[in-house]
Design an enzyme around this catalytic site. Structure first.
Site, mmCIF file in Angstrom:
data_model
loop_
_atom_site.group_PDB
_atom_site.id
_atom_site.type_symbol
_atom_site.label_atom_id
_atom_site.label_comp_id
_atom_site.label_asym_id
_atom_site.label_seq_id
_atom_site.Cartn_x
_atom_site.Cartn_y
_atom_site.Cartn_z
ATOM 1 N N SER A 191 23.679 18.532 15.197
ATOM 2 C CA SER A 191 23.797 18.370 16.746
ATOM 3 C C SER A 191 22.574 17.941 17.276
ATOM 4 O O SER A 191 21.166 18.680 17.289
ATOM 5 C CB SER A 191 24.048 19.267 17.588
ATOM 6 O OG SER A 191 24.484 18.827 18.395
ATOM 7 N N HIS A 193 21.847 17.997 20.256
ATOM 8 C CA HIS A 193 21.471 18.310 21.318
ATOM 9 C C HIS A 193 20.595 19.457 21.330
ATOM 10 O O HIS A 193 19.848 20.352 21.590
ATOM 11 C CB HIS A 193 23.108 19.328 21.703
ATOM 12 C CG HIS A 193 23.715 18.193 22.261
ATOM 13 N ND1 HIS A 193 23.554 18.083 23.629
ATOM 14 C CD2 HIS A 193 25.085 17.772 22.410
ATOM 15 C CE1 HIS A 193 24.680 16.789 24.384
ATOM 16 N NE2 HIS A 193 25.695 17.480 23.150
ATOM 17 N N ASP A 200 24.728 15.209 27.217
ATOM 18 C CA ASP A 200 26.885 14.820 27.561
ATOM 19 C C ASP A 200 26.706 14.740 29.809
ATOM 20 O O ASP A 200 26.546 15.504 30.086
ATOM 21 C CB ASP A 200 27.597 15.940 27.286
ATOM 22 C CG ASP A 200 27.490 15.474 25.704
ATOM 23 O OD1 ASP A 200 27.061 14.558 25.410
ATOM 24 O OD2 ASP A 200 27.942 16.888 25.182
ATOM 25 N N GLU A 244 32.188 8.040 22.028
ATOM 26 C CA GLU A 244 31.688 9.563 22.841
ATOM 27 C C GLU A 244 31.208 8.828 23.928
ATOM 28 O O GLU A 244 29.636 9.348 23.834
ATOM 29 C CB GLU A 244 30.854 10.428 22.297
ATOM 30 C CG GLU A 244 31.206 11.414 21.739
ATOM 31 C CD GLU A 244 30.535 12.449 21.546
ATOM 32 O OE1 GLU A 244 29.382 12.681 21.842
ATOM 33 O OE2 GLU A 244 30.863 13.365 20.137
#
Length: 375
Positions: A191, A193, A200, A244
């Protein structure tokens, strides 16, 4: 009496003759020394002049002096493992992020408090991001807020530890219906992140950020601050992530602008630099909207050695980032001159540049990432 006079004249004549001889010797010696000095002044090193006569040697034309704007490159050794860190690392279903737990993170809300920013917030004080990403993020939102005065923007996802990513993954995969749809959480280690480079957005009214209405400005102008919409709608077959509009990734201004202008995703950009812009070939030239000029090129990592020798410029600022795959990307800030010998670069890496312990091969875990994930 005449005899004495004659003798005196003879002595004087002899003295005069001696003095003339001494003068002649002195003048001759001086002339010889002068000639040698003149000849010596015409001599140039034999390595540059061998086989040439003096009158064949050309004096350099001052108008042909070295171009002061020409960049001279030298070589510097960088730990080969540093290829796993930096603003331009590729983290996806095929390439794992090798976290060290030593990322330079800052709390988004604490940083806002310190700087008196009220244009946006995060879920709580535990939401962190890399320190070099915070200011571009905050500046982007400040500029947006000045236009729309919308106070509903919130950072809903930011840095995650590997353990937290694992918890999310297990939680969501346990609830997968089994109908073949991809889970909405990436496996731990895969990920963005976990890098601290991604976040986000959401909004506090409907908790459904789609990059429309007031928020459209953020999605259309994020490249000016060094961000990309990481998972574009028309690149799903390449990124293997569904669209996204809320997921932003920091890569740096020239790279973000080039990707947007040419409608390519990070996977395509990494491949472009590797194949079309190696150091030995034509470097990529980019000028951002402020007029700043950049030169970008790729250097493969020397995976058989602890260190990789990287050609870097002298006299100008530059950045080195790994691509997390097979090498390094060097970004030259052509307009930012520095003194030769001064510290003029940054190695934007997260994994320790001196760590030499073995880590898992990203490809060895690819079986667990065949399905598409969005976080």
């Amino acid at each position: 009496m005449p005899k004495n006079i004659s003798k005196e004249k003879s002595i004087n004549r002899t003295k005069t003759t001696a003095e003339l001889i001494v003068c002649a010797i002195f003048l001759g010696t001086a002339a010889l020394i002068g000639k040698n000095c003149i000849d010596r002044s015409r001599i140039v090193p034999a390595t540059q002049n061998e086989g040439k006569k003096v009158d064949e040697i050309t004096i350099p034309d001052p108008s042909e002096a070295i171009d002061p704007n020409k960049i001279i490159f030298t070589s510097t050794p960088i730990n080969t493992r540093a290829k796993f860190g930096g603003n331009l690392i590729l983290v996806n279903n095929d390439y794992q992020y090798y976290a060290t737990g030593e990322e330079n993170l800052v709390s988004i809300m604490s940083s806002n408090d310190e700087k008196g920013r009220t244009s946006f917030t995060a879920v709580d004080y535990d939401y962190t991001i890399l320190s070099n990403v915070y200011e571009p993020l905050a500046q982007m939102v400040d500029d947006w807020y000045e236009l729309y005065h919308n106070d509903t923007l919130i950072v809903y996802g930011s840095y995650r530890t590997n353990d937290f990513q694992r918890q999310l993954y297990e939680q969501f995969t346990a609830n997968t219906s089994g109908d073949g749809e991809a889970p909405i959480v990436a496996p731990p280690g895969f990920s963005e992140h976990e890098t601290g480079l991604a976040f986000d957005f959401s909004e506090t009214v409907g908790l459904d950020y789609q990059g429309t209405d007031d928020f459209l400005w953020l999605n259309e102008n994020c490249d000016k601050y060094g961000f990309i919409i990481r998972y574009a709608e028309d690149k799903e077959d390449i990124t293997e992530y569904r669209y996204e509009p809320w997921h932003f990734r920091y890569v740096g201004k020239p790279h973000a602008q080039y990707m947007k202008d040419n409608n390519i995703c990070l996977e395509e950009y990494i491949e472009l630099l590797r194949n079309a812009h190696p150091y030995s070939g034509e470097h990529l030239e980019v000028t951002d909207e402020s007029g700043a000029a950049y030169e970008i090129y790729f250097v493969p990592s020397d995976d058989g050695s602890e260190y990789t020798n990287i050609p870097v410029p002298t006299g100008v600022k530059y950045d080195i980032s790994g691509n997390n795959v097979d090498g390094f990307i060097i970004t030259v800030h052509k307009d930012e001159k520095v003194s030769i010998g001064a510290e003029n670069f940054s190695v934007t890496t997260s994994p320790s540049s001196t760590e030499t312990t073995e880590t898992a091969d990203p490809e060895s875990t690819s079986d667990s990432t065949e399905t598409t994930a969005v976080y």
